[in-house]
Design a protein around this motif. Structure first.
Motif, PDB file in Angstrom:
ATOM      1  N   HIS A 252       0.952  -1.190  -0.183  1.00 53.13           N
ATOM      2  CA  HIS A 252       0.074   0.058  -0.086  1.00 53.13           C
ATOM      3  C   HIS A 252       1.013   1.299  -0.012  1.00 53.13           C
ATOM      4  CE1 HIS A 252      -3.460   2.236   0.366  1.00 53.13           C
ATOM      5  NE2 HIS A 252      -3.339   2.674   1.794  1.00 53.13           N
ATOM      6  N   ILE A 253       1.354   1.508  -1.143  1.00 53.89           N
ATOM      7  CA  ILE A 253       2.429   2.757  -1.336  1.00 53.89           C
ATOM      8  C   ILE A 253       2.073   3.395  -2.645  1.00 53.89           C
ATOM      9  CG2 ILE A 253       4.162   1.789   0.163  1.00 53.89           C
ATOM     10  CD1 ILE A 253       5.520   0.813  -2.702  1.00 53.89           C
ATOM     11  N   PRO A 254       2.402   4.544  -3.012  1.00 53.84           N
ATOM     12  CA  PRO A 254       2.124   5.109  -4.255  1.00 53.84           C
ATOM     13  C   PRO A 254       2.632   4.438  -5.203  1.00 53.84           C
ATOM     14  CG  PRO A 254       3.272   6.832  -2.594  1.00 53.84           C
ATOM     15  CD  PRO A 254       3.322   5.520  -2.008  1.00 53.84           C
ATOM     16  N   TYR A 255       1.795   4.485  -6.471  1.00 52.66           N
ATOM     17  CA  TYR A 255       1.880   3.645  -7.512  1.00 52.66           C
ATOM     18  C   TYR A 255       3.290   3.946  -8.307  1.00 52.66           C
ATOM     19  CZ  TYR A 255       0.650   8.060 -10.091  1.00 52.66           C
ATOM     20  OH  TYR A 255       0.875   9.391 -10.439  1.00 52.66           O
ATOM     21  N   TYR A 256       4.070   4.813  -8.194  1.00 52.53           N
ATOM     22  CA  TYR A 256       5.053   5.112  -8.725  1.00 52.53           C
ATOM     23  C   TYR A 256       6.293   4.536  -8.086  1.00 52.53           C
ATOM     24  CZ  TYR A 256       4.861   9.080  -5.840  1.00 52.53           C
ATOM     25  OH  TYR A 256       4.858  10.000  -4.633  1.00 52.53           O
ATOM     26  N   GLU A 257       6.179   3.857  -6.804  1.00 52.39           N
ATOM     27  CA  GLU A 257       7.151   3.389  -6.297  1.00 52.39           C
ATOM     28  C   GLU A 257       6.941   1.784  -6.259  1.00 52.39           C
ATOM     29  OE1 GLU A 257       7.017   4.713  -2.145  1.00 52.39           O
ATOM     30  OE2 GLU A 257       7.357   6.815  -2.612  1.00 52.39           O
ATOM     31  N   LYS A 258       5.951   1.274  -7.069  1.00 55.68           N
ATOM     32  CA  LYS A 258       5.585  -0.201  -7.181  1.00 55.68           C
ATOM     33  C   LYS A 258       6.183  -0.535  -8.480  1.00 55.68           C
ATOM     34  CE  LYS A 258       1.979  -1.471  -5.462  1.00 55.68           C
ATOM     35  NZ  LYS A 258       0.375  -2.015  -5.041  1.00 55.68           N
ATOM     36  N   LYS A 259       6.333  -2.010  -8.273  1.00 60.38           N
ATOM     37  CA  LYS A 259       6.875  -2.878  -9.446  1.00 60.38           C
ATOM     38  C   LYS A 259       5.765  -3.375 -10.350  1.00 60.38           C
ATOM     39  CE  LYS A 259      10.562  -5.086  -6.220  1.00 60.38           C
ATOM     40  NZ  LYS A 259      11.057  -6.053  -5.781  1.00 60.38           N
ATOM     41  N   GLY A 260       4.574  -3.186  -9.937  1.00 58.35           N
ATOM     42  CA  GLY A 260       3.349  -3.542 -10.942  1.00 58.35           C
ATOM     43  C   GLY A 260       2.200  -3.196  -9.984  1.00 58.35           C
ATOM     44  N   VAL A 261       1.184  -2.694 -10.795  1.00 57.46           N
ATOM     45  CA  VAL A 261      -0.043  -2.308 -10.323  1.00 57.46           C
ATOM     46  C   VAL A 261      -1.377  -2.945 -10.713  1.00 57.46           C
ATOM     47  CG1 VAL A 261       0.829   0.064  -9.885  1.00 57.46           C
ATOM     48  CG2 VAL A 261      -0.554  -0.399 -12.269  1.00 57.46           C
ATOM     49  N   THR A 262      -2.496  -2.949 -10.059  1.00 57.00           N
ATOM     50  CA  THR A 262      -3.618  -3.592 -10.750  1.00 57.00           C
ATOM     51  C   THR A 262      -4.812  -2.334 -10.574  1.00 57.00           C
ATOM     52  OG1 THR A 262      -4.454  -4.134  -8.363  1.00 57.00           O
ATOM     53  CG2 THR A 262      -3.263  -6.029  -9.734  1.00 57.00           C
ATOM     54  N   ILE A 263      -5.655  -2.582 -11.513  1.00 54.68           N
ATOM     55  CA  ILE A 263      -6.904  -1.422 -11.823  1.00 54.68           C
ATOM     56  C   ILE A 263      -8.132  -2.040 -11.323  1.00 54.68           C
ATOM     57  CG2 ILE A 263      -7.776   0.036 -13.515  1.00 54.68           C
ATOM     58  CD1 ILE A 263      -4.913   0.596 -13.057  1.00 54.68           C
ATOM     59  N   GLY A 264      -8.909  -1.272 -10.852  1.00 54.08           N
ATOM     60  CA  GLY A 264     -10.376  -1.472 -10.538  1.00 54.08           C
ATOM     61  C   GLY A 264     -11.203  -0.401 -11.259  1.00 54.08           C
ATOM     62  N   MET A 265     -12.289  -0.647 -10.962  1.00 46.94           N
ATOM     63  CA  MET A 265     -13.520   0.451 -11.566  1.00 46.94           C
ATOM     64  C   MET A 265     -14.788   0.903 -10.681  1.00 46.94           C
ATOM     65  SD  MET A 265     -15.008  -2.212 -14.473  1.00 46.94           S
ATOM     66  CE  MET A 265     -15.705  -1.331 -15.272  1.00 46.94           C
ATOM     67  N   ALA A 266     -15.272   1.700 -10.843  1.00 43.38           N
ATOM     68  CA  ALA A 266     -16.450   2.430 -10.108  1.00 43.38           C
ATOM     69  C   ALA A 266     -17.228   3.066 -11.064  1.00 43.38           C
ATOM     70  CB  ALA A 266     -15.995   2.963  -8.818  1.00 43.38           C
ATOM     71  N   MET A 267     -18.323   2.258 -11.387  1.00 43.77           N
ATOM     72  CA  MET A 267     -19.314   2.823 -12.223  1.00 43.77           C
ATOM     73  C   MET A 267     -20.716   3.199 -11.509  1.00 43.77           C
ATOM     74  SD  MET A 267     -18.625   1.664 -16.123  1.00 43.77           S
ATOM     75  CE  MET A 267     -19.085   0.005 -15.590  1.00 43.77           C
TER      76      MET A 267
END
Length: 547
Positions: free
Chosen positions: A170-185
């Motif tokens: 749980h850290i800023p995205y630009y410090e990570k090795k990979g990210v996942t994406i969710g959605m809220a509609m």
């Protein structure tokens, strides 16, 4: 007393656990479709992944992640907002394995043709061990086309989205090795009617917006960023909302609770509030639905694939059970009526898997063929509608086929039974899919023209198919009845596509039986009512055969 007097204390005629098998090499249909539809180059990769997905350790990870459920932790011990979701280590194990094996990236990164088909095959194998972890993988895969609408956002985010390293920190995205994406509609007042959304986004300059509002369903709230629909001065727009702002501050999105769902338990789904959350515009302002629809179209592909996969997983358990369980002097697999039921269910599984993989092939073809693009725009909704509904029906019969052993929680069948309806509901229920088919027919007439051309080319292949196509043609030439008969139209489209593809790729006996049992007016209303006992063992072995 002799030891034999206590033999009744032993469990006899019980079935050994199905584990440490290869879910790819035991499935003849999937292997054949991989080669026929153009991804034979991934044979070694699919075999290796099937071995992992059928292993005891990975199946146990699926069990544990669904037993020890995600927990929302809103605050730390000092009262500061955290808004994190904590998972059992088994969840992270499945995510790590799937991401390392390119489930979410291969469609975008492979230099070979057939990338979508490769993705769908890997997703099919992964889905069989756990529905929940497939959700964030699907959305991360599907977010790519929407992110590409903004080159500067794509440049920053895509290297992380397309990483094959799982990073749960749980850290800023630009410090990570990979990210996942969710959605809220969706919101409480609207559901699928997203144009009724009340969440607002106010511009603050330099393409940045602040979002205020509430979402009733936020898929995968542990994700590093979300695609969110919100109203701006120009109408409903799509925005990217990261968990952390570019300066490293926690973004102002606050999760209120996790949903207590029927199934899909290992995956968190939450309610979220935005209190002036930092966001970036994706696509043209006021055209949010269009901007997010490419993501939705890709997630619907995975819904069709995932339903076929869950259907397959259930039938593998049933076939294994029937191969080892004896009743009335025979193995269950040798009882004539059980053969009828199993062959019927396996025929449904082969048709569902074929429809899903043909759709994936259509996505691949659409990269270079405009006609294929129109084909997939209409058939995505058709396949999503049909596969998700048929899987729900099959799971009930599959559970019954295993009797009491299939009904208890130690069996995987109850979990699959609870999991499978989510694909029918998520990303638009049956009515939404049927209406989307009508919308494509009316607003993109090229799509129905391409589909009808596909049907016309198949006339003469089978008399039952010819009658199906004639009836469909009559329905399509009656626009006044479109909306009331939308489900009838979509159902006949789905069955026609399945029949055509099976005639082209499956053994003749399988295709012939499908047309007789699915297109004929004499079809029974329950499973196991096929009148023609055409090689039931062959049909069953195509779905699962020990190797």
């Amino acid at each position: 007393m002799a030891l034999s007097d206590f033999d009744f204390l032993r469990s006899v005629n019980q079935v050994p656990a199905l584990e440490d098998y290869n879910s790819f090499t035991t499935h003849a249909v999937l292997q054949q479709l991989m080669h026929t539809y153009g991804a034979g180059w991934m044979q070694e990769q699919a075999t290796a992944f099937g071995h992992i997905m059928g292993s005891h350790s990975m199946q146990e990870a699926g069990n544990l992640a669904n037993k020890y459920l995600p927990v929302l932790k809103t605050h730390d011990r000092y009262g500061n907002r955290l808004d994190v979701v904590e998972f059992h280590p088994a969840y992270h194990e499945m995510m790590t394995t799937a991401i390392q094996h390119q489930v979410h990236t291969i469609a975008w990164t492979t230099p070979s043709e057939g990338g979508y088909l490769a993705h769908s095959i890997l997703s099919f194998l992964k889905q069989q061990i756990d529905e929940g972890t497939s959700c964030p993988l699907t959305m991360t895969f599907a977010a790519v086309p929407s992110l590409k609408l903004e080159p500067h956002i794509a440049q920053e985010w895509l290297p992380l989205v397309l990483s094959n390293e799982y990073d749960a920190r749980h850290i800023p995205y630009y410090e990570k090795k990979g990210v996942t994406i969710g959605m809220a509609m969706t919101e409480p007042q609207g559901g699928s009617d997203v144009r009724a959304n009340l969440t607002i986004a106010k511009p603050v300059g330099n393409g940045i917006y602040h979002i205020t509002g509430r979402k009733w369903f936020c898929s995968a709230p542990m994700s590093d960023a979300f695609l969110v629909l919100a109203q701006t001065d120009k109408g409903l727009s799509c925005l990217l909302v990261p968990r952390f702002t570019p300066d490293g501050e926690k973004n102002k999105l606050f999760f209120q609770r996790l949903k207590d769902k029927l199934g899909n338990k290992s995956n968190a789904s939450g309610e979220v509030e935005f209190h002036g959350a930092w966001a970036q515009l994706i696509g043209e302002e006021g055209r949010g639905v269009a901007s997010i629809m490419e993501m939705v179209r890709h997630t619907r592909l995975d819904c069709a694939v995932g339903s076929a996969a869950t259907l397959q997983r259930a039938l593998v358990e049933v076939i294994h059970h029937c191969q080892h369980r004896s009743t009335f002097g025979k193995k269950l697999i040798d009882q004539p009526l059980m053969k009828n039921v199993l062959a019927d269910l396996c025929l449904e599984s082969e048709a569902a898997t074929t429809l899903a993989m043909r759709l994936a092939k259509g996505f691949d073809d659409a990269l270079t063929d405009e006609g294929a693009l129109y084909f997939t725009r209409i058939t995505t909704a058709v396949a999503k509608f049909w596969n998700t509904k048929r899987a729900v029906l099959v799971l009930g019969e599959a559970m019954e086929s295993m009797g009491g052993n299939g009904y208890v929680e130690e069996s995987i069948l109850p979990r699959l039974y609870r999991d499978v309806p989510v694909n029918a509901i998520w990303e638009g229920s049956g009515n939404i899919q049927a209406l989307d088919v009508l919308r494509a027919m009316q607003k993109e007439p090229q799509s129905i023209e391409v589909l009808m051309h596909y049907f016309q080319q198949s006339r003469g292949l089978d008399k039952e198919l010819d009658q199906q196509l004639l009836t469909l043609q009559q329905l399509i030439t009656d626009p006044a009845g479109y909306e009331y008969k939308a489900r009838i139209i979509v159902e006949k489209m789905a069955l026609a596509i399945q029949a055509i593809e099976l005639i082209q790729v499956a053994p003749p006996a399988v295709a012939e039986l499908f047309c007789q049992s699915r297109l004929s007016a004499k079809r029974g209303l329950t499973w196991g009512t096929m009148e023609t006992p055409t090689a039931p063992e062959t049909i069953i072995h195509r779905i699962y055969r020990e190797v």
